[in-house]
Design a protein around this motif. Structure first.
Motif, short mmCIF file in Angstrom:
data_model
loop_
_atom_site.label_atom_id
_atom_site.label_comp_id
_atom_site.label_asym_id
_atom_site.label_seq_id
_atom_site.Cartn_x
_atom_site.Cartn_y
_atom_site.Cartn_z
N MET A 10 0.81 -1.22 0.00
CA MET A 10 0.00 0.00 0.00
C MET A 10 0.84 1.27 0.00
O MET A 10 0.47 2.25 -0.63
N LYS A 11 1.95 1.25 0.71
CA LYS A 11 2.79 2.45 0.83
C LYS A 11 4.05 2.37 -0.02
O LYS A 11 4.80 3.34 -0.09
N LYS A 12 4.32 1.21 -0.59
CA LYS A 12 5.56 0.99 -1.34
C LYS A 12 6.78 1.28 -0.48
O LYS A 12 7.81 1.75 -0.95
N ASP A 13 6.65 1.01 0.80
CA ASP A 13 7.68 1.27 1.79
C ASP A 13 8.40 -0.04 2.13
O ASP A 13 8.18 -0.64 3.17
N TRP A 14 9.25 -0.47 1.22
CA TRP A 14 9.93 -1.75 1.40
C TRP A 14 10.92 -1.72 2.56
O TRP A 14 11.14 -2.72 3.23
N LEU A 15 11.51 -0.54 2.83
CA LEU A 15 12.49 -0.45 3.90
C LEU A 15 11.86 -0.71 5.27
O LEU A 15 12.36 -1.52 6.06
N ASN A 16 10.73 -0.07 5.56
CA ASN A 16 10.06 -0.30 6.84
C ASN A 16 9.38 -1.67 6.88
O ASN A 16 9.21 -2.25 7.95
N VAL A 56 20.50 2.51 13.59
CA VAL A 56 21.26 1.87 12.51
C VAL A 56 20.55 2.09 11.17
O VAL A 56 21.18 2.46 10.18
N LEU A 57 19.24 1.89 11.16
CA LEU A 57 18.46 2.11 9.93
C LEU A 57 18.58 3.56 9.46
O LEU A 57 18.79 3.82 8.28
N SER A 74 20.98 5.64 10.08
CA SER A 74 22.35 5.85 9.62
C SER A 74 22.52 5.34 8.19
O SER A 74 23.11 6.01 7.35
N ILE A 75 22.01 4.15 7.92
CA ILE A 75 22.10 3.59 6.57
C ILE A 75 21.32 4.45 5.58
O ILE A 75 21.82 4.77 4.50
N HIS A 76 20.13 4.86 5.99
CA HIS A 76 19.30 5.69 5.12
C HIS A 76 19.98 7.03 4.85
O HIS A 76 19.96 7.53 3.73
N TRP A 77 20.57 7.63 5.87
CA TRP A 77 21.26 8.91 5.73
C TRP A 77 22.45 8.78 4.78
O TRP A 77 22.68 9.63 3.94
N LYS A 78 23.23 7.71 4.92
CA LYS A 78 24.38 7.50 4.03
C LYS A 78 23.93 7.34 2.59
O LYS A 78 24.56 7.88 1.68
N ARG A 79 22.84 6.62 2.36
CA ARG A 79 22.32 6.45 1.00
C ARG A 79 21.84 7.79 0.45
O ARG A 79 22.04 8.09 -0.72
N PHE A 80 21.20 8.58 1.28
CA PHE A 80 20.72 9.90 0.88
C PHE A 80 21.89 10.80 0.49
O PHE A 80 21.87 11.47 -0.53
N ILE A 99 9.76 -4.62 28.44
CA ILE A 99 9.43 -3.36 27.78
C ILE A 99 10.69 -2.53 27.57
O ILE A 99 10.93 -2.01 26.48
N SER A 100 11.53 -2.45 28.59
CA SER A 100 12.76 -1.68 28.50
C SER A 100 13.70 -2.23 27.44
O SER A 100 14.24 -1.49 26.61
N ALA A 101 13.90 -3.54 27.46
CA ALA A 101 14.80 -4.18 26.48
C ALA A 101 14.27 -4.01 25.06
O ALA A 101 15.03 -3.75 24.13
N SER A 102 12.96 -4.13 24.91
CA SER A 102 12.36 -4.00 23.58
C SER A 102 12.52 -2.59 23.02
O SER A 102 12.89 -2.41 21.85
N PHE A 103 12.21 -1.59 23.84
CA PHE A 103 12.33 -0.22 23.36
C PHE A 103 13.80 0.16 23.13
O PHE A 103 14.11 0.91 22.20
N ALA A 104 14.69 -0.38 23.95
CA ALA A 104 16.12 -0.13 23.72
C ALA A 104 16.57 -0.79 22.42
O ALA A 104 17.27 -0.17 21.60
N TRP A 105 16.16 -2.04 22.19
CA TRP A 105 16.52 -2.75 20.96
C TRP A 105 15.94 -2.05 19.74
O TRP A 105 16.61 -1.86 18.73
N PHE A 106 14.68 -1.62 19.85
CA PHE A 106 14.05 -0.89 18.74
C PHE A 106 14.83 0.39 18.44
O PHE A 106 15.09 0.72 17.28
N SER A 107 15.21 1.11 19.48
CA SER A 107 15.95 2.37 19.30
C SER A 107 17.30 2.15 18.63
O SER A 107 17.69 2.90 17.74
N ILE A 108 18.00 1.11 19.05
CA ILE A 108 19.29 0.78 18.43
C ILE A 108 19.10 0.45 16.96
O ILE A 108 19.82 0.95 16.09
N CYS A 109 18.12 -0.39 16.67
CA CYS A 109 17.85 -0.77 15.27
C CYS A 109 17.44 0.45 14.44
O CYS A 109 17.85 0.59 13.29
N LEU A 110 16.64 1.33 15.03
CA LEU A 110 16.21 2.53 14.31
C LEU A 110 17.40 3.46 14.04
O LEU A 110 17.49 4.04 12.95
#
Length: 170
Positions: free
Chosen positions: A27-33, A156-157, A159-165, A143-154
């Motif tokens: 629907m969004k053509k948002d393959w990255l997310n 990294v994502l 950073s990769i997106h910024w480098k490509r841009f 909850i803490s570990a999940s939000f920390a893991w999500f933040s780390i992954c975000l």
């Protein structure tokens, strides 16, 4: 509480992950997310298992529980810390809050969805304690570990997106 805790089951999380990924992709053509949600939920399950093995904390009822998924019981002991149900739903909630922030335009709709998602997370975590499956600290840690893991992954994502841009710019 039995009905509420179902939201954090492996089967439900897998279904939600694939549904959200498909909606984002088609629907969004948002393959990255679309790939991002698959990665964070999959890696979150692995992280949860590693944390359970590292902390090796018995459940409140002192019974040995085994990992169950898709109607099968696996011969791996499931420890209490951190709560797997809560960790899985926390990762989905973190991702959906992220989507609210990037896709919703009105502050009131963002606030409404974030409040609703937070409520779902709190109720699922609470259900794990009420059902005697976890200590409150297991839920808070999940909850803490999940939000920390999500933040780390975000990060990294991003950073990769910024480098490509930057590479496209010149």
């Amino acid at each position: 509480m039995d009905m509420i805790t179902i939201v954090g089951k492996s089967e439900v999380i897998l279904f939600l992950t694939l549904l959200i990924a498909a909606l984002l992709f088609f629907m969004k053509k948002d393959w990255l997310n679309s790939l991002f949600i698959i990665f964070i939920t999959g890696s979150g399950v692995v992280l949860n298992y590693v944390l359970k093995i590292l902390f090796h904390r018995e459940r409140p009822d002192d019974e040995i529980n085994y990992i169950e998924a898709f109607g099968h019981s696996f011969k791996m002991i499931s420890y209490s810390f951190p709560s797997g149900h809560t960790m899985r739903i926390s990762l989905i909630v973190a991702f959906l809050i992220y989507l609210c922030i990037i896709y919703l335009r009105h502050k009131w709709s963002k606030a409404l969805w974030i409040t609703l998602l937070s409520f779902i997370l709190i109720v699922v975590g609470f259900s794990r304690v009420v059902l005697g499956e976890h200590f409150p600290s297991d839920v808070v840690a999940a909850i803490s570990a999940s939000f920390a893991w999500f933040s780390i992954c975000l990060l990294v994502l991003s950073s990769i997106h910024w480098k490509r841009f930057r590479k496209r710019q010149g």
